[in-house]
Write a protein that holds these residues in place. Structure first.
Motif, short mmCIF file in Angstrom:
data_model
loop_
_atom_site.label_atom_id
_atom_site.label_comp_id
_atom_site.label_asym_id
_atom_site.label_seq_id
_atom_site.Cartn_x
_atom_site.Cartn_y
_atom_site.Cartn_z
N UNK A 189 -54.71 -33.02 57.33
CA UNK A 189 -54.08 -31.78 56.85
C UNK A 189 -52.65 -31.76 57.34
N UNK A 190 -51.75 -31.16 56.55
CA UNK A 190 -50.36 -31.10 56.99
C UNK A 190 -50.15 -30.03 58.05
N UNK A 191 -51.11 -29.14 58.22
CA UNK A 191 -51.07 -28.19 59.33
C UNK A 191 -51.76 -28.78 60.55
N UNK A 233 -58.05 -29.80 53.57
CA UNK A 233 -57.05 -29.14 52.73
C UNK A 233 -56.77 -30.05 51.55
N UNK A 234 -57.45 -29.80 50.44
CA UNK A 234 -57.32 -30.67 49.28
C UNK A 234 -55.91 -30.64 48.71
N UNK A 259 -58.16 -25.07 50.27
CA UNK A 259 -56.73 -25.34 50.14
C UNK A 259 -55.98 -24.37 51.04
N UNK A 260 -54.73 -24.66 51.30
CA UNK A 260 -53.87 -23.69 51.98
C UNK A 260 -53.13 -22.89 50.92
N UNK A 276 -59.05 -28.43 35.19
CA UNK A 276 -59.88 -29.53 35.68
C UNK A 276 -61.24 -29.06 36.17
N UNK A 277 -61.45 -27.72 36.17
CA UNK A 277 -62.76 -27.21 36.55
C UNK A 277 -62.83 -26.45 37.85
N UNK A 278 -61.70 -26.20 38.50
CA UNK A 278 -61.73 -25.45 39.76
C UNK A 278 -62.04 -23.98 39.47
N UNK A 279 -63.13 -23.50 40.04
CA UNK A 279 -63.52 -22.10 39.83
C UNK A 279 -63.35 -21.26 41.09
N UNK A 280 -63.11 -21.90 42.23
CA UNK A 280 -62.97 -21.13 43.45
C UNK A 280 -62.31 -21.94 44.55
N UNK A 281 -61.57 -21.25 45.41
CA UNK A 281 -60.94 -21.91 46.55
C UNK A 281 -61.23 -21.12 47.82
N UNK A 282 -61.40 -21.86 48.90
CA UNK A 282 -61.53 -21.30 50.23
C UNK A 282 -60.16 -21.44 50.88
N UNK A 283 -59.53 -20.31 51.21
CA UNK A 283 -58.14 -20.33 51.69
C UNK A 283 -58.08 -19.75 53.09
N UNK A 284 -57.54 -20.51 54.01
CA UNK A 284 -57.37 -20.02 55.37
C UNK A 284 -56.13 -19.14 55.47
#
Length: 493
Positions: A189-191, A233-234, A259-260, A276-284
């Protein structure tokens, strides 16, 4: 299942073929009413990846205690047991290790807790695996065969990630998981946030990416409509994520990922993720206070811009599971009500909360230790649901009470209704997701216990996929009105 025989001590011919190795993911719930909807319903990718490196003459079995199947296998007793050690479940891992060792099995412990606390783990194992287990597992098996097992094996993460084999999903009890397609396209991750396990001393994970075509082929081969990317972090490398989306789009499947929030710097990339099919993201998101994020060394946009960025994801049909950490040094007692109000105002479908927890060997742990703020080292309570340090502007008890309150508030019927999507056509799947995620513990327990998770969930996921395919057609047409379809899978499950 008929398992192979073990070593034959009565002969000098050596082991009978094949040999038997057991891989265990331990789980030790302190609270019998714990939220099963919150636990991962995809298999651990580490163990299936190790299994992929196992030679054919070894019989390997996967055992996940999250599936509530009772006692781990013991008839026959495995020759070798590999146990992944999580901080919170370290006690359970040690119990399992002792039980198997006392009955003649060799036990190898691996995982982050082995890296951060090797002295604590060593007495409970015949061998420790420190670092990339995909590299270490074949060496361990070879040494077991020659009866030369060493006490410690070490590998870095400097290898070419593209050469790792695809996980061996054939060993999984497929009916027990929401989906067996857990995927990882990138490492690192870049963080390097001070509270994150990636900041653990001795852990250096260079950012590595697998070929997008590899990932797409792996996704397609598992024959599941829904996949979960477990990357830290994709979106760390946006150019790579764009190429990955291009490879995933023809599959006509749906997926979620962590993802961030700075991935929204590029609106075109968000659109491509949806196509592309992304339906949801987990974001910190972590905090709504910029000073907290600066203290944590998190590279992130200003919190005042969070709302716009969340809206951008929503406009592209991507649900947001926002992750918040409570108890930072700039958090006062109003942090709970203020955070809850912001989440409701921005209609976030789901939120996950964590009490700030100083994991061993991280910069935050060292800071808390130097300041004398650690309350204890009972790792079973380092689960982000308990205060294990003294906060600056409230008591540990007040922090725990606020944590419980915000979960109760956000998953109350009133708050769920306030956060419903603006378009009425997306309300029904949103309500289904909200109630199933946090308000149905007994239902989850029943499904998991009786191996019904996949059977019950698959039709709902397939319905979501079909709805999303229709949405993608609208999104691809600049002239067509776009209506986000809603989703029954909580982002980041």
């Amino acid at each position: 299942m008929i398992r192979p025989p073990l070593l034959d001590p009565a002969t000098s011919a050596g082991p009978l073929q094949p040999r038997y190795a057991l891989l265990i993911n331990p789980f030790y719930p302190k609270d019998p009413n714990a939220s099963f909807g919150k636990h991962m319903l995809t298999p651990t990718l580490a163990l299936t990846s190790f299994a992929a490196t196992t030679p054919e003459h070894w019989h390997v079995q996967y055992w996940d205690e999250n599936l509530l199947d009772g006692r781990p296998p013991f008839q026959p007793m495995p020759e070798l047991v590999g146990i992944t050690v999580h901080l919170t479940f370290a006690k359970r891992a040690f119990e399992l290790a002792h039980w198997y060792r006392s009955r003649g099995s060799k036990v190898v412990l691996g995982g982050l807790h082995v890296l951060s606390c090797p002295e604590e783990c060593a007495p409970h194992a015949d061998a420790l695996a420190v670092g990339d287990g995909v590299q270490l597992w074949p060496r361990i098996l070879t040494d077991v065969e020659s009866r030369r097992l060493r006490s410690k094996y070490v590998a870095t993460y400097e290898n070419n990630y593209r050469e790792d084999p695809a996980p061996r999903r054939s060993i999984l009890p497929r009916r027990s998981f929401l989906t067996t397609t857990s995927l990882i396209a990138t490492r690192g991750c870049h963080n390097r946030c001070g509270f994150c396990y990636l900041a653990t001393d001795g852990l250096r994970i260079p950012y590595r990416m697998r070929d997008p075509i590899q990932i797409a082929a792996e996704f397609e081969a598992d024959d599941q409509p829904y996949g979960v990317f477990i990357d830290n972090n994709l979106g760390s490398n946006r150019e790579y994520l764009g190429k990955l989306c291009h490879a995933l789009r023809p599959l006509n499947k749906i997926w979620s990922a962590a993802v961030s929030i700075d991935v929204t710097d590029d609106p075109g990339l968000i659109r491509n993720m949806a196509l592309a099919g992304c339906t949801g993201v987990f974001v910190g998101l972590e905090s709504l206070t910029d000073e907290n994020l600066a203290d944590a060394r998190k590279k992130t946009p200003k919190t005042a811009d969070y709302a716009r960025r969340v809206r951008l994801l929503h406009d592209n049909g991507i649900q947001v599971n926002g992750s918040f950490v409570l108890g930072f040094d700039h958090d006062t007692k109003d942090v709970f009500a203020r955070t809850a109000a912001w989440i409701e105002e921005n209609r976030m479908e789901c939120s996950t909360f964590h009490i700030l927890t100083p994991y061993p060997a991280t910069p935050l742990f060292k800071q808390m230790e130097a300041q004398g703020r650690l309350l204890h080292r009972d790792w079973t309570l380092y689960d982000t649901a308990h205060a294990v340090f003294r906060p600056k502007h409230m008591s540990p008890e007040e922090l725990e009470q606020g944590y419980a309150w915000i979960y109760e508030r956000l998953f109350s019927r009133a708050s769920i209704w306030r956060r419903r999507p603006e378009d009425w056509r997306a309300v029904a799947p949103y309500l289904a997701m909200s109630y199933l995620y946090k308000r149905s513990n007994r239902f989850w327990h029943l499904l998991i216990k009786h191996h019904l998770v996949h059977a019950v969930w698959r039709p709902l996921v397939e319905l979501t996929r079909m709805r999303h395919l229709q949405f993608r057609k609208q999104l691809a047409d600049p002239e067509a009105p776009c209506t986000p379809p809603g989703n029954v899978v909580a982002a980041g499950v």
